[in-house]
Motif scaffolding. Sequence first.
Motif, PDB file in Angstrom:
ATOM      1  N   UNK A   1      39.855  17.020  42.296  1.00  0.00           N
ATOM      2  CA  UNK A   1      40.056  18.381  42.776  1.00  0.00           C
ATOM      3  C   UNK A   1      39.424  19.353  41.782  1.00  0.00           C
ATOM      4  N   UNK A   2      38.565  20.260  42.233  1.00  0.00           N
ATOM      5  CA  UNK A   2      37.882  21.164  41.299  1.00  0.00           C
ATOM      6  C   UNK A   2      38.853  22.162  40.671  1.00  0.00           C
ATOM      7  N   UNK A   3      38.706  22.344  39.371  1.00  0.00           N
ATOM      8  CA  UNK A   3      39.566  23.295  38.662  1.00  0.00           C
ATOM      9  C   UNK A   3      39.262  24.736  39.048  1.00  0.00           C
ATOM     10  N   UNK A   4      38.129  24.957  39.760  1.00  0.00           N
ATOM     11  CA  UNK A   4      37.761  26.310  40.186  1.00  0.00           C
ATOM     12  C   UNK A   4      38.807  26.925  41.116  1.00  0.00           C
ATOM     13  N   UNK A   5      39.663  26.068  41.710  1.00  0.00           N
ATOM     14  CA  UNK A   5      40.725  26.622  42.545  1.00  0.00           C
ATOM     15  C   UNK A   5      41.640  27.535  41.738  1.00  0.00           C
ATOM     16  N   UNK A   6      41.642  27.331  40.420  1.00  0.00           N
ATOM     17  CA  UNK A   6      42.467  28.171  39.562  1.00  0.00           C
ATOM     18  C   UNK A   6      42.044  29.625  39.547  1.00  0.00           C
ATOM     19  N   UNK A   7      40.881  29.960  40.122  1.00  0.00           N
ATOM     20  CA  UNK A   7      40.424  31.351  40.189  1.00  0.00           C
ATOM     21  C   UNK A   7      41.112  32.141  41.291  1.00  0.00           C
ATOM     22  N   UNK A   8      41.850  31.454  42.153  1.00  0.00           N
ATOM     23  CA  UNK A   8      42.486  32.129  43.292  1.00  0.00           C
ATOM     24  C   UNK A   8      43.801  32.763  42.814  1.00  0.00           C
ATOM     25  N   UNK A   9      43.685  33.853  42.096  1.00  0.00           N
ATOM     26  CA  UNK A   9      44.840  34.446  41.417  1.00  0.00           C
ATOM     27  C   UNK A   9      45.871  35.024  42.379  1.00  0.00           C
ATOM     28  N   UNK A  10      45.491  35.266  43.622  1.00  0.00           N
ATOM     29  CA  UNK A  10      46.434  35.822  44.594  1.00  0.00           C
ATOM     30  C   UNK A  10      47.171  34.740  45.388  1.00  0.00           C
ATOM     31  N   UNK A  11      46.823  33.497  45.133  1.00  0.00           N
ATOM     32  CA  UNK A  11      47.347  32.401  45.949  1.00  0.00           C
ATOM     33  C   UNK A  11      48.875  32.298  45.832  1.00  0.00           C
ATOM     34  N   UNK A  12      49.518  32.195  46.986  1.00  0.00           N
ATOM     35  CA  UNK A  12      50.966  32.007  47.041  1.00  0.00           C
ATOM     36  C   UNK A  12      51.357  30.648  47.634  1.00  0.00           C
ATOM     37  N   UNK A  13      50.435  30.048  48.371  1.00  0.00           N
ATOM     38  CA  UNK A  13      50.737  28.777  49.060  1.00  0.00           C
ATOM     39  C   UNK A  13      49.549  27.849  48.870  1.00  0.00           C
ATOM     40  N   UNK A  14      49.786  26.671  48.262  1.00  0.00           N
ATOM     41  CA  UNK A  14      48.722  25.684  48.057  1.00  0.00           C
ATOM     42  C   UNK A  14      49.232  24.307  48.440  1.00  0.00           C
ATOM     43  N   UNK A  15      48.637  23.715  49.463  1.00  0.00           N
ATOM     44  CA  UNK A  15      49.029  22.381  49.939  1.00  0.00           C
ATOM     45  C   UNK A  15      47.791  21.493  49.945  1.00  0.00           C
ATOM     46  N   UNK A  16      47.768  20.515  49.022  1.00  0.00           N
ATOM     47  CA  UNK A  16      46.646  19.574  48.923  1.00  0.00           C
ATOM     48  C   UNK A  16      47.114  18.137  49.192  1.00  0.00           C
ATOM     49  N   UNK A  17      48.273  17.986  49.758  1.00  0.00           N
ATOM     50  CA  UNK A  17      48.819  16.650  50.018  1.00  0.00           C
ATOM     51  C   UNK A  17      47.761  15.788  50.717  1.00  0.00           C
ATOM     52  N   UNK A  18      47.477  14.643  50.116  1.00  0.00           N
ATOM     53  CA  UNK A  18      46.325  13.873  50.603  1.00  0.00           C
ATOM     54  C   UNK A  18      46.689  12.718  51.507  1.00  0.00           C
ATOM     55  N   UNK A  19      47.948  12.586  51.889  1.00  0.00           N
ATOM     56  CA  UNK A  19      48.332  11.371  52.602  1.00  0.00           C
ATOM     57  C   UNK A  19      49.388  11.676  53.643  1.00  0.00           C
ATOM     58  N   UNK A  20      49.260  11.017  54.794  1.00  0.00           N
ATOM     59  CA  UNK A  20      50.289  11.087  55.824  1.00  0.00           C
ATOM     60  C   UNK A  20      50.666   9.678  56.222  1.00  0.00           C
ATOM     61  N   UNK A  21      51.937   9.348  56.046  1.00  0.00           N
ATOM     62  CA  UNK A  21      52.374   7.979  56.362  1.00  0.00           C
ATOM     63  C   UNK A  21      52.188   7.655  57.826  1.00  0.00           C
TER      64      UNK A  21
ATOM     65  N   UNK B   1      47.716  30.914  38.760  1.00  0.00           N
ATOM     66  CA  UNK B   1      48.459  31.247  39.977  1.00  0.00           C
ATOM     67  C   UNK B   1      49.792  31.928  39.619  1.00  0.00           C
ATOM     68  N   UNK B   2      49.766  33.121  39.134  1.00  0.00           N
ATOM     69  CA  UNK B   2      51.025  33.768  38.736  1.00  0.00           C
ATOM     70  C   UNK B   2      51.955  34.053  39.900  1.00  0.00           C
ATOM     71  N   UNK B   3      51.403  34.107  41.125  1.00  0.00           N
ATOM     72  CA  UNK B   3      52.225  34.444  42.295  1.00  0.00           C
ATOM     73  C   UNK B   3      52.530  33.237  43.172  1.00  0.00           C
ATOM     74  N   UNK B   4      52.152  32.035  42.730  1.00  0.00           N
ATOM     75  CA  UNK B   4      52.293  30.841  43.570  1.00  0.00           C
ATOM     76  C   UNK B   4      53.762  30.542  43.842  1.00  0.00           C
ATOM     77  N   UNK B   5      54.104  30.410  45.124  1.00  0.00           N
ATOM     78  CA  UNK B   5      55.466  30.110  45.533  1.00  0.00           C
ATOM     79  C   UNK B   5      55.606  28.674  46.053  1.00  0.00           C
ATOM     80  N   UNK B   6      54.536  28.130  46.608  1.00  0.00           N
ATOM     81  CA  UNK B   6      54.587  26.785  47.210  1.00  0.00           C
ATOM     82  C   UNK B   6      53.449  25.955  46.647  1.00  0.00           C
ATOM     83  N   UNK B   7      53.777  24.787  46.085  1.00  0.00           N
ATOM     84  CA  UNK B   7      52.761  23.878  45.540  1.00  0.00           C
ATOM     85  C   UNK B   7      53.052  22.464  46.000  1.00  0.00           C
ATOM     86  N   UNK B   8      52.079  21.855  46.688  1.00  0.00           N
ATOM     87  CA  UNK B   8      52.214  20.479  47.162  1.00  0.00           C
ATOM     88  C   UNK B   8      50.987  19.692  46.737  1.00  0.00           C
TER      89      UNK B   8
END
Length: 952
Positions: free
Chosen positions: A105-125, A147-154
């Motif tokens: 996963x690229x660390x450049x996602x860390x530039x999204x300073x307004x991000x509140x919801x991030x879901x990268x779950x890579x698998x579904x049973x 991500x100072x405002x991040x509320x959801x991290x998966x």
Amino acid sequence: MLFFSSDVVKLDLKNPFPVSEFYFLNGESSTPYTEYEYRRDEVEQAYHKSCLGGKISPSLLNLQHLSYLDLSLNNFNGYTVPRFLGSLESLTYLNLSFSMFAEIIPTHLGNLSRLQYLDLNSFSSSIDLYYSSPTLEVESLQWLAGFPSLKYLNLGNINLQKVLNWVDAVNMLPSLVELHLVNCGLVSLPQSISSINFTLLSVLDLSSNSFNSFIPHWLSNVSGLSTINLDSSSLRGAIPIGLGHLTSLRILDIAGNHFTGKIPSSFANLCNLQTLYLRSNNISGEITEFVNGLSQCSNSSMEYLDLSKNRFLGGKLPYSLGGLKNLKTIEFQGCSFWGSIPDSIGNMSSLQTFDLSNNKMNGTIPESIGKLSMLVSLSLARNSWEGVLIETHFQNLTRLKSLSLSTKFSAKWTLVLDVKHDWVPPFMLTEIKLEKMQISPNFPAWLKTQNELKYLWLNNVGISDTIPHDLWKFCPNVTSWSLSGNKLRGQVPYFQFHPLAYYIDLSSNHLEGPLPLFPGNLSDISLYNNMFSGPIPENIVELLPKLSWLDLSSNTIIGRIPYSIGKLKELTCLILRNNSLSGKLPPHCKDLQQLWLLDLSENNISGNVPSSMRHLGSLGVLSLGQNRLEGELPSFFRNYGNLQTLDLGGNKFSGKLPTWIGESLPYILRLSLRSNLFYGNIPQQLCLLSGFRILDLAHNEFSGAIPQCLGSFSNDKNSEIPYGEQMMLVSKGREYLYDDPILYLVHSIDLSGNNLSGEIPDNITSISKLVSLNLSMNHLSGRIPKKIGNLHMLESLDLSMNELSGPIPKSLSSLNFLSRLNLSFNNLFGKIPNGNQLQTLHDSSIYESNALLCGPPLSTKCSEDEIRPRVKPNGGNRVANKNGNGIESISFYISMAAGFIVGFWGVCGTLIIKTSWRQAYFRSFDKLKDKIVVLVMIKIVHLQRKFKSERS
């Protein structure tokens, strides 16, 4: 190609395909296997048609105002997450879950300073059950600081094994409300944190990791937690009391770990708790205090309570259980609860699922259970219930769909279903499973009202009747039939099975007539232990093309095995044991690539093993015993790399035992070649099979010594016995047919009836799980191993008809399970040991034909002199032992020699040398002789005179 206006703020490209369609694929429904296969392709194709794919275009950067991006549930086929996504600075919502991305996963996602919801779950049973999901990795989580405002991290199912101090990285997210790190390969769970910054955390999911530690106490300080999921994370120790102080907690899942101790008393205060999963741990104690506390809450929120598979958790079910009126699910299976179900169960008006199976319940089932009008599933199987069930027990169960009732023992029915013949149940079941209880000698008429049934299991319920000819008309949707262990008689009527029917079990009844192998899609057929007769149909492959399991054992089937049986490509198990089959083995087996268990023993099959059997590379069990097969062991048997059991006993196989048995069959656990014509030495290569449990080479012509490495068999290997495996063994002087699961526990060595010589290997005593040892009828010499008492599990020991010598080891008396012992016809000497288990073996024939043995149970008493054996030529040194008794023995022989010299030569030597003494010695004997003669003659004359006077 998709075109979007630069003013777009929300882009929702989530796959609209309903994921619920996959539930039947991963076992979340009761869909039978055949139906699963039938629908799988259709569902998969529909899913793929609805997927987006390919490479994501950088043109997304033109959407400068984009704040919402959802690409979840698509298939990007292993492409990497685009780095340019980190330039979409307006994003507050990003969902790339279940979309088949790969690599780092690229660390450049860390530039999204307004991000509140991030879901990268890579698998579904569900979705990925049949697709290899690409692997996503993260090497560092430092970019989360952006991500100072991040509320959801998966980051579920992303490989975080290389990440150090993941807690510190998450602790930099002060706004975090939900954290999901499921199955990330995490191994560290810090027991302390200097300060907690994620004070707003409400949902924490760390399930399916490998922490191998305790639950940290700091977790109890995150007071806002409403959901904690630590399922299957290798946690241990006691459950922290502090978790009971999290009064906002609504869901607590700590199932599938190694927790010990009692349920904390503080849990009684969790009035807001809705779901508690503690299943599959080692929790002990009772639940009375916990349930009493919850029932006193003004409005207990508990809806789902799962304490299953805690085998040390038990006691009586508290009466207060009925006070938890919001409970929808009770899962208590596999615990140690006992007694009766409390009457208060009838107050649980919301209860939908009640599972109390596999406990120690030994009381009654109350009639109040019939008040549970919302109940859908009731499972009370595998207990020791007592009493009678009547119509009242079921009167309001109008929503009931699944009913499972049984007791643990079939010797005596303690649970009886007593309903009227014309009873019409209030429910319409889809599944019924009644076992080891009495329902009726007649086939229950009320079954005819259950036309929605899919599973019909009535096993060992006392039915002594014929099968109704119209049964299938009243139960047209049944896909799984089981009526085993009854006394059903007569012929099986023709059944028009449901097109998706896959299972039928009519075993252990009194059914007769031709085999009921009706055409259809049936995959599993068990008809063993009946009186079916006639041949197996030659066109069986046409009648049952999907056949996977066929068990026709213990009937009176005649004729040959049809050649077409070798064309059943899906066949995994074929059991034809104990019939009257004749002829030769089928010559065509090339299509049986899936065959795992083949049992043709106890028939009249003759000839050689056909070369076509070389294609059976999947075999795990091969049993051809008790037939008339001949020839040498086929060399292609070495290709059976998965073989666990090989039983060829009771045939006419000949030749030397090949070394490849030990070299090429690494998983073999059970080998029986008894009563054949094998000869030569037992190869040392057998010792490579360290997991051996059963070795039976009895009654052949093997010679030479027993391999010294025999003790290596003590290294046990885990294995599973396939359902249906059986094996005939001789134990305690009798033949026994062992089957699963008892066969799994048997550890036996039988080398009797051969020409083996030499000594018994000392290291045989290291096979600690050995239950039976038979080395009788050989030419073994030397002593019984001194440490024979180390075989603590031994039940049968037979060393008779050998040439063993020396004393019986005293350690033999420590074999507490020994019930059969035979040491007869050897050269053993000394006192028979006594004490412990040997005191129960009073049969003197155990020690027969050991002339120098003494002591009970023999009539020969032991004295100090009798205990010591006569010294045989070349054997005197055997009396000495390693404890210094040899010095005493030497002193004994020296004193004996000195006594002989003094006693014999002191008298006789003097007479030879001294003439006058010699003459005086022999004159004294002459005088003594004359006196004796005179006395005898006088006595005779006196008696003659007395006899004459009496006659006159």
